[in-house]
Design a protein around this motif. Structure first.
Motif, PDB file in Angstrom:
ATOM      1  N   HIS D  47      -8.809  -8.445  -4.982  1.00  0.00           N
ATOM      2  CA  HIS D  47      -7.451  -8.213  -5.444  1.00  0.00           C
ATOM      3  C   HIS D  47      -6.705  -9.514  -5.664  1.00  0.00           C
ATOM      4  N   ASP D  55      -6.303  -5.446  -9.784  1.00  0.00           N
ATOM      5  CA  ASP D  55      -5.002  -5.004  -9.273  1.00  0.00           C
ATOM      6  C   ASP D  55      -4.907  -3.495  -9.155  1.00  0.00           C
ATOM      7  N   SER D  56      -5.937  -2.764  -9.603  1.00  0.00           N
ATOM      8  CA  SER D  56      -5.783  -1.318  -9.588  1.00  0.00           C
ATOM      9  C   SER D  56      -7.054  -0.656  -9.071  1.00  0.00           C
ATOM     10  N   LEU D  57      -6.874   0.271  -8.159  1.00  0.00           N
ATOM     11  CA  LEU D  57      -7.987   1.099  -7.705  1.00  0.00           C
ATOM     12  C   LEU D  57      -7.907   2.392  -8.499  1.00  0.00           C
ATOM     13  N   ILE D  58      -8.868   2.602  -9.386  1.00  0.00           N
ATOM     14  CA  ILE D  58      -8.760   3.804 -10.211  1.00  0.00           C
ATOM     15  C   ILE D  58      -9.140   5.027  -9.396  1.00  0.00           C
ATOM     16  N   ASN D  59     -10.257   4.911  -8.702  1.00  0.00           N
ATOM     17  CA  ASN D  59     -10.787   6.116  -8.091  1.00  0.00           C
ATOM     18  C   ASN D  59     -11.510   5.745  -6.814  1.00  0.00           C
ATOM     19  N   LEU D  60     -11.479   6.665  -5.888  1.00  0.00           N
ATOM     20  CA  LEU D  60     -12.216   6.497  -4.643  1.00  0.00           C
ATOM     21  C   LEU D  60     -12.815   7.853  -4.345  1.00  0.00           C
ATOM     22  N   ILE D 105      -4.284  -2.804   0.600  1.00  0.00           N
ATOM     23  CA  ILE D 105      -4.440  -3.593  -0.625  1.00  0.00           C
ATOM     24  C   ILE D 105      -3.964  -2.793  -1.829  1.00  0.00           C
ATOM     25  N   TRP D 106      -4.503  -1.568  -1.950  1.00  0.00           N
ATOM     26  CA  TRP D 106      -4.043  -0.704  -3.028  1.00  0.00           C
ATOM     27  C   TRP D 106      -3.391   0.508  -2.385  1.00  0.00           C
ATOM     28  N   LYS D 107      -2.108   0.650  -2.524  1.00  0.00           N
ATOM     29  CA  LYS D 107      -1.416   1.747  -1.853  1.00  0.00           C
ATOM     30  C   LYS D 107      -1.875   3.102  -2.385  1.00  0.00           C
ATOM     31  N   GLY D 108      -2.341   3.098  -3.630  1.00  0.00           N
ATOM     32  CA  GLY D 108      -2.816   4.349  -4.200  1.00  0.00           C
ATOM     33  C   GLY D 108      -4.034   4.899  -3.497  1.00  0.00           C
ATOM     34  N   ASN D 110      -4.269   5.568  -0.495  1.00  0.00           N
ATOM     35  CA  ASN D 110      -3.847   6.389   0.636  1.00  0.00           C
ATOM     36  C   ASN D 110      -4.338   7.823   0.522  1.00  0.00           C
ATOM     37  N   TRP D 111      -3.949   8.484  -0.552  1.00  0.00           N
ATOM     38  CA  TRP D 111      -4.307   9.907  -0.655  1.00  0.00           C
ATOM     39  C   TRP D 111      -5.779  10.097  -0.979  1.00  0.00           C
ATOM     40  N   HIS D 112      -6.352   9.157  -1.724  1.00  0.00           N
ATOM     41  CA  HIS D 112      -7.779   9.262  -1.996  1.00  0.00           C
ATOM     42  C   HIS D 112      -8.560   9.237  -0.686  1.00  0.00           C
TER      43      HIS D 112
END
Lengths: 191, 361, 377, 162
Positions: D47, D55-60, D105-108, D110-112
């Motif tokens: 990152h 800068d972006s986590l697309i998918n987990l 690192i990537w707040k997105g 969280n829900w993933h």
């Protein structure tokens, strides 16, 4: 201070613009139709209730296997060698009695996946869309044209035929050396 | 008139007084408010439908004209649901109070020069005071429902109605200053003749003051129209019952006939404020172009004509309220307060002073 | 934003449950709001009320049977969902699809984008209290649904875009009717602007509310119109082109902060209006260039990919829709994970709502335009 | 714009202690397998490094690899500025699955991560709010996307297969 008056001005002007639009629409004819009285004209490809033309059905089970929600149940009974079931309208020979063909419309998702694999085009979607029922069981449609007695008769016939064959086989086996023969499954269609 | 009839009938002035009083007070309800509310509910639905390219109710009667009657019958038949944790006395009393408040306002509204429920000298004052009852009713309803949405709705409503009464009062005050009366009947009588005698056009007579007053009166009219819109909780000021935020605001928990009373009160209120605006600025029951009765020399036609004119003016403003409702989005609660305190009140105040100076001339 | 700390009176925090049954949570979403009067101190979304086990179902179904299930995720943009699945599967299988199919797919996906944005804009108006634009939007959406209906017979859940092809060719009337629609639709965008977009009350309600800075947006993985409204030109149709999007000439509208700050609710709203205009451009170009051909020639008889995995993604109306498919060499997928744009976007709600009022929660929730069918899958 | 090999090289240079394995024989994309407990450090590097700038986590997504008795997590990363992509994979034991959280690192994420926990039971260490997300909070019958999951008979006294 300038902002104060420009706020008042834009508020009043934009409200009047909006009111002009709605006033114009007050005199535009409505786009809705009065549904139960006037019914919309449905396009020819409309996908609503399924219909099965049992005269053409050869009981191949392909529609049931294509269905993503398993709402089609088919039961077939092999016809006796002596019986002639005739041909379908596109010339396929029928070899199975379709003794059960139910579609549960409470499960059906109207995806049309069952329509495409049909070799005789006997299952298709119609434009009938008003078929609500008070009981869920009433949504299970039975398409078989045979009466329950006839169905039972076909099953009995086959069972009798198989039993006779079995007996013959046993007799033959007793007479000569045993032959290994696998019995054909009843419900499996021939493709 | 009615009183004399009862004196003849009973031979007793006290009984006659009571009987005629009851009859007189019930008359507007049955003659005007109920038919009006039925009509207005249907009109709201029809106006909204046609503005949205729909048809609205069409199935009951010709173009659905019986729809409201069917609705009322349904509402009467409905079970009266009272949630278990509500404050029952307040919960049951609130709709009555709200309805009483809006209904009482009709007493002082001059429908025609021959019919006015109660000819009080402080007509406007009385109307503004008595509509304050609605606030108490709404607060009761919100509190007694024991529902957070209802509570928020009623709190918003109270804050809103209280703040919007100030600009209303200021405009009414400026009118009182010009006309030197608080009786709506007198006020209407003063605007007799033709439409240029209306206060929106500067009032009766031809003088310099009349022309000087026109812009101020126009501003006053806009202010009072906006603030009465807020007082009856109509869009863009319908935040107490904002259905997309608070479900239904203070009447979330009400059903059946109690809900219908809130509903009826809302529509009655709409007419009441429209009637005040019409009486103050648009000549009340006076015809803008003269009377057919005078022309034909048929004396008894005039009150009927006056009544029709008054109803027409009121209904026009009700229509504008509906028109606004189906056009505009709704304000946020702080913006709503800002409109009142930052815009309407200062402007109304300046307007009041200007009118004061003009009347001095 | 209003400072609540300075108040001398002791007050109590109120917890308000918004939903799962609420007029403007756009489905069965429950928001737990902690309130200081009307000011929000914390928002906790609770999801899962619409969980239909899409991913588990996929593991038990053959590849073509999954298509009708994808329709039901983002039920306002079914064509986009199918397109995403088809793109991912074709990547995994290595199929080349006829040009006509690709063009029809683009037309359908863009029409669907307009239809979906119309719902988003209309319901946004309704959330804010203007009910009339909502019905104007639905009136126009109905015309698009009619176009879909004459093509494949269904209005919402199409099962139209298959792996390798389409279920039907275009209806003979389709091209003419679509051109008619474009002609009729252009003035209604102006009308929508008149009645809603430039209305002073609407601007006051939405401008400077729920500002999403671009850095935060990328960090949260926000995509689609919500990200573009924050001022960055990021569109998978341009940045990672799939299908035949590289052949068309169109702009990517971004938020400019016309009435407030870049990335506020008004920008998110207006980007969608501009996007509809761009979609119209794409459809017009695609209709002009539409090649001839058979739409079913490339459909495999039996879909049995080799073991492997693929991440295919498309630009759905709500953002980046991705399918992560793992195949173990059989006729059913081993694992399907859907990267649903709304699922990612809803996470920022708590961040955006802090310090605003209850009415603003509705504004912000409407402006990020979520569909619960896709969040819960 | 860098491809997976170059990124692997950069990772190996920066983290000589950690093991990385590039797997590119399966269609369609290659991925790097790394250690589940240090994925947060690796992510930080990916990152923050200006040349990688993911800068972006697309998918987990979690995956149950029951044959190998392991659970794995796939990370799809993307750089919106440099426009390159990367797939990371971590493998963890099926009985005690633990992966370091990348939520910081990537707040997105969280829900993933909550979803992966909900569906597979993968525990994300240092996750701020590791609860179930799609299933009911009090679901006790296990993690439904595991291949050996079986539906319970009853949930809160309600029959589950209706």
């Amino acid at each position: 201070m300038k902002e104060y008056f420009s706020n008042i001005y834009t508020a009043l002007v934009t409200i009047f613009i909006g009111m002009k639009v709605t006033l114009k629409h007050l005199f535009v004819p409505s786009v809705t139709i009065q549904y139960p009285d006037v019914k919309p004209e449905l396009p020819e490809r409309e996908r609503n209730r399924l219909y099965v033309n049992m005269d053409d059905c050869i009981g191949c089970d392909q529609c049931a296997r294509a269905c993503p929600v398993s709402c089609i149940q088919i039961e077939t009974t092999k016809a006796l060698p002596a019986e002639d079931l005739g041909k379908t309208s596109n010339g396929k020979k029928k070899a199975l009695w379709v003794t059960g063909f139910t579609i549960d419309f409470s499960k059906c998702c109207y995806c049309q996946l069952c329509v495409f694999p049909c070799p005789t085009d006997c299952i298709y979607m119609t434009d009938v869309y008003e078929f609500s029922e008070y009981q869920r069981d009433d949504l299970i449609f039975d398409f078989v044209t045979l009466t329950p007695e006839e169905r039972q008769q076909k099953r009995d016939n086959l069972a009798k035929f198989n039993a006779e064959k079995e007996a013959e086989k046993l007799k033959a086996a007793a007479e000569s050396k045993p032959k290994i023969e696998t019995e054909q499954k009843k419900d499996q269609p021939k493709e | 008139m009615m009183y004399d009839f009862f004196v003849d009938l009973f031979g007793n002035t006290v009984i006659a007084g009571i009987a005629s009083g009851i009859l007189m007070s019930l008359l507007p309800l049955f003659l005007f408010i109920l038919p009006y509310a039925l009509f207005a509910v249907l009109a709201e639905r029809k106006v909204s439908a046609h503005m949205q390219d729909r048809l609205g109710p069409m199935r009951i009667g010709w173009h659905g004209w019986n729809q409201t009657i069917a609705d009322i019958i349904k509402l009467i038949q409905k079970e009266d649901i009272v949630a278990s944790d509500t404050d029952k006395p307040l919960f049951n009393f609130a709709p009555v109070l709200v309805f009483a408040g809006s209904y009482a306002a009709f007493a002082a509204i001059p429908f025609s020069s021959y019919y006015i429920g109660s000819e009080v000298d402080l007509g406007i004052f009385y109307i503004i005071a008595v509509t304050g009852l609605v606030v108490a009713g709404i607060l009761m309803a919100g509190w007694a429902s024991n529902n957070k949405y209802s509570l928020l709705g009623s709190m918003r409503s109270v804050a809103q109605i209280v703040s919007y009464e100030i600009p209303t009062m200021l405009v009414v005050l400026s009118l009182v200053m010009v006309s030197e009366t608080m009786s709506l009947h007198t006020l209407s009588e003063m605007q007799t003749g033709y439409f240029w005698n209306w206060y929106i056009f500067g009032g009766p007579g031809f003088s310099l003051t009349k022309f000087l007053l026109i812009p101020s009166m126009l501003i006053g009219f806009i202010i009072i129209y906006i603030s009465t819109l807020a007082e009856v909780n109509r869009v863009p000021f319908d935040i107490p019952e904002a259905e997309s935020e608070l479900v239904a605001g203070y009447h979330t928990e009400y059903s059946g006939m109690k809900f219908a009373m809130f509903f009826l009160a809302e529509y009655a209120n709409m007419y009441a404020v429209s009637a005040i605006v019409a009486a103050l600025f648009f000549g009340g029951y006076q015809s803008p172009v003269g009377y057919l009765g005078n022309l034909l020399g048929v004396e008894w036609l005039i009150p009927i004509e006056q009544f029709l004119w008054f109803a027409a003016k009121g209904l026009f403003f009700v229509f504008v309220q509906m028109w606004l409702r189906w056009t505009l989005p709704r304000l946020r609660v702080d913006q709503l307060m800002a409109v009142s305190w930052k815009y309407l009140i200062p402007i109304a105040f300046v307007n009041l002073i200007v009118i004061g100076f003009i009347t001095l001339i | 934003m209003i400072n609540t700390k300075s108040s001398a009176i002791r007050t109590e925090e109120m917890v308000l449950n918004m939903g799962p049954q609420h007029p403007s949570t756009h489905g069965v979403l429950r928001l737990e709001l902690a309130l200081e009067g009307e000011i929000i101190t914390k928002v906790t979304p609770h999801i899962g009320y619409l969980h239909r086990c899409f991913e588990k179902h996929c593991e038990a179904m053959t590849y073509p049977q999954i298509v009708p299930y994808t329709d039901r995720m983002d039920y306002l943009a079914s064509m986009g969902n199918e397109l995403g699945y088809a793109v991912a599967m074709e990547k995994l299988l290595g199929i080349e699809v006829p040009q006509r199919v690709e063009y029809i797919r683009v037309i359908m996906a863009e029409l669907q984008r307009i239809a979906s944005h119309l719902v988003a804009l209309g319901t946004y108006g309704a959330d804010i209290g203007a009910f009339t634009p909502f019905l104007y939007c639905f009136r126009d959406r109905e015309k698009i649904l009619h176009l879909f209906e004459i093509t494949c017979g269904a209005r919402l859940l199409y099962n139209y875009i298959w792996v390798g092809g389409l279920s039907h060719d275009l209806h003979p009337d389709f091209v003419r009717k679509t051109r008619d629609f474009i002609k009729e639709f252009k003035p209604t965008i102006k009308e929508l602007n008149d009645i809603l977009s430039y209305n002073k009350i609407f601007i006051d309600r939405t401008a400077n509310v729920g500002i999403l800075p671009v850095k935060t947006a990328i960090n949260f993985g926000v995509s689609g119109p919500n990200l573009r409204a924050s001022g960055i030109k990021w569109d998978i149709r341009k940045d990672d082109p799939y299908s035949v999007y590289s052949k068309f000439d169109f702009d990517i509208p971004v938020g400019k902060g016309t009435h407030g700050t870049v990335g506020d609710s008004w920008d998110r709203y207006f980007v969608r209006i501009l996007e509809m205009e761009e979609s119209l451009k794409i459809i017009e170009q695609a209709l002009d260039q539409l090649p001839d051909g058979d739409v079913q020639s490339a459909i495999p008889k039996r879909i049995k990919p080799n073991a492997g995995h693929v991440y295919g993604r498309v630009e759905n109306p709500r953002g980046e829709l991705g399918y992560f498919i793992i195949s173990d060499g059989s006729t059913t997928p081993y694992r399907v994970k859907v990267r649903a744009p709304s699922f990612v976007t809803l996470q920022i709600l708590g961040e955006l709502c802090k310090g605003y009022m209850i009415a603003d929660v509705i504004t912000i929730l409407g402006s990020i335009d979520i569909v619960l069918g896709e969040i819960d899958r | 714009m860098k491809n997976t090999e170059e990124i692997l090289q950069a990772l190996k240079e920066n983290f000589p202690d950690f093991s990385f394995e590039l797997k590119s024989d399966l269609p369609v994309e290659g991925f790097i397998i790394c250690n589940p407990l240090v994925i947060d450090k690796i992510s930080h590097f990916l990152h923050d490094n200006p040349e990688l700038n993911f800068d972006s986590l697309i998918n987990l997504s979690g995956v149950d690899e029951i044959k190998a008795n392991q659970l794995s997590v796939y990370y799809h990363l993307e750089s919106t500025e440099l426009k390159h992509k990367l797939v990371l994979k971590v493998v963890t034991d099926r009985n005690s699955p633990e992966v370091a959280s990348v939520t910081d690192i990537w707040k997105g994420a969280n829900w993933h991560e909550r979803e992966a926990y909900d569906m597979f039971g993968i525990k994300f260490l240092n996750h701020p709010d590791l609860r179930r997300i799609l299933m009911p909070y009090d679901w006790e019958a296990g993690h439904p996307l595991r291949k050996d999951y079986e539906n319970p008979e009853f949930y809160q006294g309600m029959k589950v297969p209706f």
